[in-house]
Design a protein around this motif. Structure first.
Motif, PDB file in Angstrom:
ATOM      1  N   LEU A 127       0.824  -1.215   0.000  1.00 45.53           N
ATOM      2  CA  LEU A 127       0.000   0.000   0.000  1.00 45.53           C
ATOM      3  C   LEU A 127       0.858   1.266   0.000  1.00 45.53           C
ATOM      4  CD1 LEU A 127      -2.861  -1.048   2.414  1.00 45.53           C
ATOM      5  CD2 LEU A 127      -3.050  -0.590  -0.047  1.00 45.53           C
ATOM      6  N   ARG A 128       1.938   1.257   0.768  1.00 46.85           N
ATOM      7  CA  ARG A 128       2.833   2.429   0.780  1.00 46.85           C
ATOM      8  C   ARG A 128       3.473   2.653  -0.584  1.00 46.85           C
ATOM      9  NH1 ARG A 128       4.939   0.321   5.701  1.00 46.85           N
ATOM     10  NH2 ARG A 128       6.892  -0.146   4.624  1.00 46.85           N
ATOM     11  N   VAL A 129       3.918   1.574  -1.208  1.00 48.21           N
ATOM     12  CA  VAL A 129       4.561   1.708  -2.524  1.00 48.21           C
ATOM     13  C   VAL A 129       3.545   2.147  -3.570  1.00 48.21           C
ATOM     14  CG1 VAL A 129       5.791   0.482  -4.358  1.00 48.21           C
ATOM     15  CG2 VAL A 129       6.381   0.048  -1.975  1.00 48.21           C
ATOM     16  N   ILE A 130       2.346   1.573  -3.539  1.00 52.48           N
ATOM     17  CA  ILE A 130       1.311   1.967  -4.504  1.00 52.48           C
ATOM     18  C   ILE A 130       0.977   3.449  -4.362  1.00 52.48           C
ATOM     19  CG2 ILE A 130      -1.134   1.687  -5.102  1.00 52.48           C
ATOM     20  CD1 ILE A 130      -0.754  -1.337  -4.425  1.00 52.48           C
ATOM     21  N   GLU A 131       0.951   3.949  -3.141  1.00 55.23           N
ATOM     22  CA  GLU A 131       0.651   5.372  -2.945  1.00 55.23           C
ATOM     23  C   GLU A 131       1.726   6.257  -3.577  1.00 55.23           C
ATOM     24  OE1 GLU A 131      -0.732   8.433   0.568  1.00 55.23           O
ATOM     25  OE2 GLU A 131      -0.303   6.346   1.051  1.00 55.23           O
ATOM     26  N   LYS A 132       2.980   5.817  -3.497  1.00 51.14           N
ATOM     27  CA  LYS A 132       4.080   6.603  -4.074  1.00 51.14           C
ATOM     28  C   LYS A 132       4.238   6.376  -5.570  1.00 51.14           C
ATOM     29  CE  LYS A 132       6.700   6.819   0.177  1.00 51.14           C
ATOM     30  NZ  LYS A 132       7.898   6.435   0.891  1.00 51.14           N
ATOM     31  N   ARG A 133       3.990   5.122  -6.006  1.00 51.43           N
ATOM     32  CA  ARG A 133       4.140   4.754  -7.414  1.00 51.43           C
ATOM     33  C   ARG A 133       2.926   3.928  -7.830  1.00 51.43           C
ATOM     34  NH1 ARG A 133       9.844   1.884  -7.199  1.00 51.43           N
ATOM     35  NH2 ARG A 133       8.304   0.281  -6.902  1.00 51.43           N
ATOM     36  N   PRO A 134       1.848   4.575  -8.222  1.00 54.43           N
ATOM     37  CA  PRO A 134       0.597   3.873  -8.508  1.00 54.43           C
ATOM     38  C   PRO A 134       0.719   2.726  -9.512  1.00 54.43           C
ATOM     39  CG  PRO A 134       0.214   6.221  -8.428  1.00 54.43           C
ATOM     40  CD  PRO A 134       1.701   6.020  -8.351  1.00 54.43           C
ATOM     41  N   TYR A 135       1.618   2.842 -10.484  1.00 46.27           N
ATOM     42  CA  TYR A 135       1.762   1.774 -11.472  1.00 46.27           C
ATOM     43  C   TYR A 135       2.228   0.467 -10.837  1.00 46.27           C
ATOM     44  CZ  TYR A 135       6.709   2.961 -11.220  1.00 46.27           C
ATOM     45  OH  TYR A 135       7.983   3.216 -10.773  1.00 46.27           O
ATOM     46  N   PHE A 136       2.751   0.531  -9.618  1.00 46.94           N
ATOM     47  CA  PHE A 136       3.176  -0.674  -8.915  1.00 46.94           C
ATOM     48  C   PHE A 136       2.008  -1.631  -8.690  1.00 46.94           C
ATOM     49  CE2 PHE A 136       4.376  -3.003  -5.001  1.00 46.94           C
ATOM     50  CZ  PHE A 136       5.499  -3.640  -5.491  1.00 46.94           C
ATOM     51  N   ALA A 137       0.793  -1.104  -8.583  1.00 45.09           N
ATOM     52  CA  ALA A 137      -0.388  -1.955  -8.417  1.00 45.09           C
ATOM     53  C   ALA A 137      -0.553  -2.871  -9.630  1.00 45.09           C
ATOM     54  CB  ALA A 137      -1.641  -1.096  -8.224  1.00 45.09           C
ATOM     55  N   LYS A 138      -0.364  -2.325 -10.823  1.00 42.20           N
ATOM     56  CA  LYS A 138      -0.436  -3.138 -12.039  1.00 42.20           C
ATOM     57  C   LYS A 138       0.674  -4.177 -12.055  1.00 42.20           C
ATOM     58  CE  LYS A 138      -2.506   0.107 -15.362  1.00 42.20           C
ATOM     59  NZ  LYS A 138      -3.261   0.927 -14.503  1.00 42.20           N
ATOM     60  N   GLU A 139       1.863  -3.791 -11.591  1.00 47.07           N
ATOM     61  CA  GLU A 139       2.979  -4.736 -11.536  1.00 47.07           C
ATOM     62  C   GLU A 139       2.652  -5.903 -10.615  1.00 47.07           C
ATOM     63  OE1 GLU A 139       6.652  -2.779 -10.580  1.00 47.07           O
ATOM     64  OE2 GLU A 139       6.409  -1.335 -12.205  1.00 47.07           O
ATOM     65  N   LEU A 140       2.043  -5.624  -9.469  1.00 40.99           N
ATOM     66  CA  LEU A 140       1.644  -6.703  -8.568  1.00 40.99           C
ATOM     67  C   LEU A 140       0.673  -7.656  -9.266  1.00 40.99           C
ATOM     68  CD1 LEU A 140       0.986  -4.929  -5.143  1.00 40.99           C
ATOM     69  CD2 LEU A 140       2.817  -6.542  -5.673  1.00 40.99           C
ATOM     70  N   ALA A 141      -0.312  -7.095  -9.938  1.00 40.50           N
ATOM     71  CA  ALA A 141      -1.304  -7.921 -10.634  1.00 40.50           C
ATOM     72  C   ALA A 141      -0.640  -8.750 -11.736  1.00 40.50           C
ATOM     73  CB  ALA A 141      -2.410  -7.040 -11.215  1.00 40.50           C
ATOM     74  N   LEU A 142       0.261  -8.135 -12.493  1.00 41.78           N
ATOM     75  CA  LEU A 142       0.960  -8.859 -13.563  1.00 41.78           C
ATOM     76  C   LEU A 142       1.826  -9.989 -13.016  1.00 41.78           C
ATOM     77  CD1 LEU A 142       2.046  -5.891 -15.845  1.00 41.78           C
ATOM     78  CD2 LEU A 142       0.546  -7.779 -16.492  1.00 41.78           C
ATOM     79  N   LYS A 143       2.580  -9.697 -11.971  1.00 40.35           N
ATOM     80  CA  LYS A 143       3.441 -10.725 -11.374  1.00 40.35           C
ATOM     81  C   LYS A 143       2.608 -11.878 -10.842  1.00 40.35           C
ATOM     82  CE  LYS A 143       7.195  -7.669 -10.048  1.00 40.35           C
ATOM     83  NZ  LYS A 143       7.960  -7.079  -8.932  1.00 40.35           N
ATOM     84  N   ALA A 144       1.499 -11.565 -10.197  1.00 40.27           N
ATOM     85  CA  ALA A 144       0.647 -12.604  -9.631  1.00 40.27           C
ATOM     86  C   ALA A 144       0.031 -13.468 -10.732  1.00 40.27           C
ATOM     87  CB  ALA A 144      -0.449 -11.979  -8.774  1.00 40.27           C
TER      88      ALA A 144
END
Length: 97
Positions: free
Chosen positions: A73-90
């Motif tokens: 959540l902290r990383v997504i707040e700073k770098r929103p595209y990280f949420a997509k990266e999590l979904a892609l990796k999963a």
């Protein structure tokens, strides 16, 4: 901070478990995060909450998940595209095995 504090792998594994079971809603929500305004941060929180809620009904244990969710959540707040990266990796992890 130690390397363990930067580990989001438990969140990736949680999301991958859902994808293996064809539960894509949380991944879809994460893939929609585009900015760090409140609407998108709410989507990210809802996605992680839904994933955790689903997992809790299955009574599965994922070590270090709490810290991993907080970090994600902290990383997504700073770098929103990280949420997509999590979904892609999963999704990739789920499809790999």
């Amino acid at each position: 901070m130690s390397e363990r504090e930067f580990n989001v792998e438990p969140v990736v594994e949680l999301l991958a478990q859902l994808a293996r079971e064809k539960v894509y809603g949380p991944l879809d929500l994460l893939s929609r995060v585009e900015d760090n305004d409140e609407f998108y941060m709410r989507l990210a929180r809802e996605a992680l909450y839904s994933a955790l809620r689903y997992l809790s009904t299955e009574r599965r244990n994922v070590p270090e998940l709490e810290k991993s969710v907080e970090l994600a959540l902290r990383v997504i707040e700073k770098r929103p595209y990280f949420a997509k990266e999590l979904a892609l990796k999963a999704l990739a992890k789920a499809m790999s095995g």
